[in-house]
Design an enzyme around this catalytic site. Structure first.
Site, mmCIF file in Angstrom:
data_model
loop_
_atom_site.group_PDB
_atom_site.id
_atom_site.type_symbol
_atom_site.label_atom_id
_atom_site.label_comp_id
_atom_site.label_asym_id
_atom_site.label_seq_id
_atom_site.Cartn_x
_atom_site.Cartn_y
_atom_site.Cartn_z
ATOM 1 N N HIS A 175 37.688 36.680 27.985
ATOM 2 C CA HIS A 175 39.147 36.690 27.808
ATOM 3 C C HIS A 175 39.635 35.255 27.995
ATOM 4 C CE1 HIS A 175 43.024 38.904 27.812
ATOM 5 N NE2 HIS A 175 43.444 37.911 28.587
ATOM 6 N N GLU B 16 37.793 37.580 32.206
ATOM 7 C CA GLU B 16 38.535 36.343 32.010
ATOM 8 C C GLU B 16 37.757 35.215 32.696
ATOM 9 O OE1 GLU B 16 42.771 36.596 32.737
ATOM 10 O OE2 GLU B 16 43.099 34.549 32.034
ATOM 11 N N ASP C 104 31.880 43.162 28.735
ATOM 12 C CA ASP C 104 31.869 41.890 28.013
ATOM 13 C C ASP C 104 32.654 42.056 26.709
ATOM 14 O OD1 ASP C 104 31.396 39.387 27.087
ATOM 15 O OD2 ASP C 104 29.293 39.725 26.554
ATOM 16 N N ASP D 158 44.501 32.016 29.956
ATOM 17 C CA ASP D 158 45.863 31.752 29.475
ATOM 18 C C ASP D 158 46.147 30.254 29.557
ATOM 19 O OD1 ASP D 158 45.935 31.883 32.335
ATOM 20 O OD2 ASP D 158 48.098 32.099 32.291
HETATM 21 O O1 G3I Z 1 45.111 41.186 48.784
HETATM 22 C C1 G3I Z 1 44.783 42.538 48.418
HETATM 23 C C2 G3I Z 1 43.867 43.156 49.447
HETATM 24 O O2 G3I Z 1 44.524 43.210 50.675
HETATM 25 C C3 G3I Z 1 43.449 44.542 48.954
HETATM 26 O O3 G3I Z 1 42.495 45.071 49.851
HETATM 27 C C4 G3I Z 1 42.832 44.426 47.575
HETATM 28 C C5 G3I Z 1 42.479 45.777 46.978
HETATM 29 O O4 G3I Z 1 42.070 45.644 45.622
HETATM 30 O O5 G3I Z 1 43.757 43.820 46.705
HETATM 31 C C6 G3I Z 1 44.100 42.512 47.072
HETATM 32 O O6 G3I Z 1 44.983 41.993 46.125
HETATM 33 C C7 G3I Z 1 44.423 41.578 44.915
HETATM 34 C C8 G3I Z 1 44.844 40.144 44.687
HETATM 35 O O7 G3I Z 1 44.392 39.715 43.428
HETATM 36 C C9 G3I Z 1 44.292 39.211 45.748
HETATM 37 O O8 G3I Z 1 42.906 39.146 45.704
HETATM 38 C C10 G3I Z 1 44.910 42.470 43.786
HETATM 39 O O9 G3I Z 1 44.353 43.755 43.926
HETATM 40 C C11 G3I Z 1 44.511 41.895 42.459
HETATM 41 O O10 G3I Z 1 45.165 42.616 41.428
HETATM 42 C C12 G3I Z 1 44.903 40.448 42.349
HETATM 43 O O11 G3I Z 1 44.325 39.932 41.186
HETATM 44 C C13 G3I Z 1 44.770 38.667 40.742
HETATM 45 C C14 G3I Z 1 45.274 38.788 39.302
HETATM 46 O O12 G3I Z 1 45.617 37.517 38.796
HETATM 47 C C15 G3I Z 1 46.481 39.695 39.167
HETATM 48 O O13 G3I Z 1 47.540 39.208 39.897
HETATM 49 C C16 G3I Z 1 43.583 37.722 40.788
HETATM 50 O O14 G3I Z 1 43.230 37.489 42.138
HETATM 51 C C17 G3I Z 1 43.946 36.408 40.115
HETATM 52 O O15 G3I Z 1 42.780 35.620 40.030
HETATM 53 C C18 G3I Z 1 44.501 36.661 38.728
HETATM 54 O O16 G3I Z 1 44.914 35.433 38.216
HETATM 55 C C19 G3I Z 1 45.229 35.370 36.843
HETATM 56 C C20 G3I Z 1 46.617 34.751 36.750
HETATM 57 O O17 G3I Z 1 47.551 35.654 37.268
HETATM 58 C C21 G3I Z 1 46.956 34.358 35.310
HETATM 59 N N1 G3I Z 1 45.920 33.531 34.759
HETATM 60 C C22 G3I Z 1 44.626 34.152 34.755
HETATM 61 C C23 G3I Z 1 44.184 34.483 36.158
HETATM 62 C C24 G3I Z 1 42.789 35.074 36.179
HETATM 63 O O18 G3I Z 1 42.718 36.397 35.770
HETATM 64 O O1 9MR Z 2 46.026 37.502 28.988
HETATM 65 C C1 9MR Z 2 46.536 37.715 30.290
HETATM 66 C C2 9MR Z 2 45.597 37.148 31.323
HETATM 67 O O2 9MR Z 2 45.450 35.759 31.156
HETATM 68 C C3 9MR Z 2 46.057 37.517 32.724
HETATM 69 O O3 9MR Z 2 45.113 37.182 33.692
HETATM 70 C C4 9MR Z 2 46.311 39.009 32.826
HETATM 71 C C5 9MR Z 2 46.855 39.428 34.178
HETATM 72 O O4 9MR Z 2 48.076 38.826 34.424
HETATM 73 O O5 9MR Z 2 47.212 39.425 31.838
HETATM 74 C C6 9MR Z 2 46.742 39.167 30.522
HETATM 75 O O6 9MR Z 2 47.699 39.606 29.623
HETATM 76 C C7 9MR Z 2 47.693 40.991 29.408
HETATM 77 C C8 9MR Z 2 48.928 41.628 30.031
HETATM 78 O O7 9MR Z 2 48.908 41.470 31.437
HETATM 79 C C9 9MR Z 2 48.993 43.083 29.659
HETATM 80 N N1 9MR Z 2 48.938 43.266 28.218
HETATM 81 C C10 9MR Z 2 47.736 42.707 27.605
HETATM 82 C C11 9MR Z 2 47.620 41.230 27.896
HETATM 83 C C12 9MR Z 2 46.282 40.671 27.371
HETATM 84 O O8 9MR Z 2 46.263 40.588 26.023
#
Ligand code: G3I
Ligand code: 9MR
Length: 571
Positions: free
Chosen positions: A498, A552, A543, A188
């Site tokens: 992604h 991503e 993939d 993003d």
């Molecule tokens: O901290 C808990 C842990 O206690 C638990 O055991 C575990 C079980 O799955 O979950 C952990 O939390 C996770 C958290 O990351 C911390 O690692 C969540 O499940 C997981 O959903 C969460 O994922 C994050 C995701 O955003 C959704 O919020 C990723 O780390 C993070 O890298 C990702 O970041 C996104 C940005 O929001 C938007 N830009 C892209 C980026 C990469 O995908």
């Molecule tokens: O494209 C988004 C990605 O960069 C983020 O890591 C992800 C989790 O926040 O969300 C993606 O966006 C999705 C949204 O959360 C749900 N609808 C589909 C979107 C992707 O096209």
């Protein structure tokens, strides 16, 4: 079987390119081999291990002529529950010859061809770091530097609005501020301080710990040829943006610069949505303070005499005022305001941010008032760091740059942790220290490698180094999916990441050098319609562009990859 025929069989299409470097060839499918190797190859003087997933007895290593240059016994099978599969170890570490080889098992199964030479990873150093250049906001990617991925500039971020959640007396809602530069976070186009914190620190750590490599590597970026090493210039592009995210009126730092909702899969210059700075928070402000304090101490060593001194001084002031804001606002957890749906990076536990920031403030100022927070303690147990768990970064700095008791305690914690990781690696059926596949599992692997390399730096114990190499081998193909996780690298790399630019530019090949998030079962339903995915975490990867939870890319995932490659090159 006549092993000479192996080189003409269909599954070996990668040979000609592999012989030159670790390049890609899309003609090969991972199901065509049961013998898993690092697709970029191995260093002559270091351990060399492959795995076979079929029952097997003996193996041979053959050279390009088909001659057997090494023979051995396949080890007993070990069951790996995360992939619901058995793996058998093939150890050919004693082979020190350079060239291009294949593993052949029981005269019937063959691996991909792979090189053994001193520069197998040198070739991908710049590629992994150039991924950051491609993710620069506010700058056109010129074809001189970006090749076929050249694109117009997007997101100048010179007219960013203060969101209602970030309004203050001096900067009421709707105030326009300028916050240019910086890297897009991931697939993003938004820019998030919390995630920039660990990323920028890891990049700066690579610059300082492996300064000789940093001085040497040309990234072919617009700043190449100036007096500052390219990796430092690349990192400063984000550091300078981070500085603009601090409110000069009170020292607090905005959590993120973002649109209200994610952009579609369009190119940066097509994006027209208003961008906002959103709510200040304690995690963002402390992460910011830590990075600025680290930069203040270290960036002055780069460039011509005193060239970066004014920037270092700004970092120092910024760190002090951020830390002061955090003292007055010790527990402001960030949650997405109701009208904002982009990445949250929400974190309500601040022990680790306090520990990291206080450690850096102590190292920057020498002021004892920070040591009560920064002395290593049980509430901040060392672990593999990630964006929301940053205590370990404090340990790194204290161990590398601290003195006396503080240093000793931090070194001991890192060494104990690295010992734990090495022992997990040794007992793992696939030579992997990582235990749990989270979102961004590949970055967990890379970050365990970073911890080991730091332990190696502190002790000189080669076991840590060798175990870090195992992490690199995993990322480059020696994994249950039998594929490279880095775009443009290896015989079977990710193709459909992604990543908005890669998805929208009309070019088949994705932007190169990016580590994809990797297998995990956190959001099996990310694609609509659902793309079937294994229920076993080590295999749960698709993939496909829609799989944001497995495919991503992100700056905080690439930074430890850069550190690993820099550390290996530093040998
Ligand atoms: O901290 C808990 C842990 O206690 C638990 O055991 C575990 C079980 O799955 O979950 C952990 O939390 C996770 C958290 O990351 C911390 O690692 C969540 O499940 C997981 O959903 C969460 O994922 C994050 C995701 O955003 C959704 O919020 C990723 O780390 C993070 O890298 C990702 O970041 C996104 C940005 O929001 C938007 N830009 C892209 C980026 C990469 O995908
Ligand atoms: O494209 C988004 C990605 O960069 C983020 O890591 C992800 C989790 O926040 O969300 C993606 O966006 C999705 C949204 O959360 C749900 N609808 C589909 C979107 C992707 O096209």
């Amino acid at each position: 079987m006549n092993t000479k025929n192996l080189f003409s069989s269909a599954c070996l299409a990668g040979l000609s390119v592999l012989a030159v470097s670790c390049a890609t060839d899309k003609g090969w499918s991972p199901s065509s081999t049961k013998v898993i190797v690092d697709q970029c190859g191995y260093l002559p003087a270091y351990p060399k291990v492959a795995f076979v997933t079929e029952a097997a007895n003996n193996f041979a290593i053959i050279n390009q002529k088909g001659d057997k240059v090494y023979e051995g016994k396949v080890a007993t099978a070990q069951y790996y529950a995360e992939a619901d599969q058995k793996f058998r170890r093939i150890d050919f570490s004693d082979l020190k010859e350079t060239g291009v080889f294949q593993v052949v098992v029981d005269d019937t199964l063959a691996s991909l061809p792979f090189p053994i030479n001193h520069s197998v990873y040198t070739d991908i150093l710049a590629t992994s770091a150039r991924a950051f250049y491609y993710n620069r906001s506010g700058m056109a990617i010129d074809s001189i530097y970006g090749g076929k991925w050249a694109r117009p500039a997007g997101h100048p971020d010179t007219t960013v609005m203060v969101h209602w959640s970030a309004a203050s007396k001096e900067r009421p809602e709707g105030t326009v501020i300028s916050s240019p530069r910086g890297w897009y976070d991931a697939g993003d186009y938004n820019k998030y301080i919390v995630n920039s914190g660990i990323t920028t620190y890891t990049m700066l750590l690579a610059c300082t710990q492996y300064a000789k490599v940093t001085e040497k590597v040309n990234l072919n970026i617009p700043e190449s040829g100036n007096s500052i090493p390219d990796l430092v210039d690349e990192t400063l592009y984000n550091l300078r943006w981070m500085l603009t995210m601090q409110d000069p009126n009170d020292g607090g730092v905005y959590h993120k610069l973002t649109t209200l909702n994610f952009e579609a899969f369009i190119m940066p210059d097509q994006c027209k949505q208003q961008r906002y700075v959103v709510a200040k928070g304690t995690a963002a402000t402390l992460d910011f303070a830590a990075v600025m304090a680290y930069a203040a101490r270290h960036i002055g060593q780069f460039g011509q005499e005193n060239e970066l001194a004014p920037l270092a001084d700004s970092c120092r002031q910024a760190a002090i005022s951020a830390y002061e804001w955090a003292i007055k606002n010790p527990g402001v957890a960030f949650r997405n305001p109701k009208d904002v749906s982009t990445g949250e990076y929400g974190d309500g536990t601040f022990n680790d941010e306090w520990f990291w920031a206080s450690s850096e403030m102590y190292l920057m100022t020498g002021d004892e008032k920070y040591t009560s927070m920064s002395s290593c303690n049980a509430t901040n147990k060392i672990s593999t760091p990630n964006w929301g768990d940053v205590a370990t970064l404090g340990y790194y700095s204290l161990a590398l740059d601290g003195k006396d008791n503080v240093k000793e305690e931090a070194v001991k914690a890192i060494v104990d942790f690295a010992d734990e990781l090495v022992s997990l690696d040794k007992t793992s059926p696939i030579a992997l220290s990582m235990q749990t596949y989270e979102w961004g599992s590949n970055s967990t692997v890379a970050n365990t490698g970073v911890a080991k390399l730091i332990a190696y730096k502190l002790t000189g114990n080669k076991e840590y180094f060798n175990s870090a190499l195992d992490d690199l081998h995993y990322l480059l193909g020696r994994n249950p999916l039998n594929r490279s996780f880095i775009t443009g690298v290896g015989v079977y790399p990710p193709m459909d990441i992604h990543h908005r630019q890669s998805g929208a530019d009309g070019i088949v090949d994705p932007v190169p050098g990016f580590l994809c998030g990797g297998p995990n079962t956190v959001v099996p339903t990310d694609c609509d319609p659902i793309v079937p995915r294994s229920q076993f975490p080590a295999l749960a990867y698709s993939d496909v562009l829609c799989s944001y939870s497995t495919n991503e890319v992100a700056i905080n995932w690439n930074a430890p990859l850069v550190f690993l490659l820099w550390g290996v090159e530093n040998l």
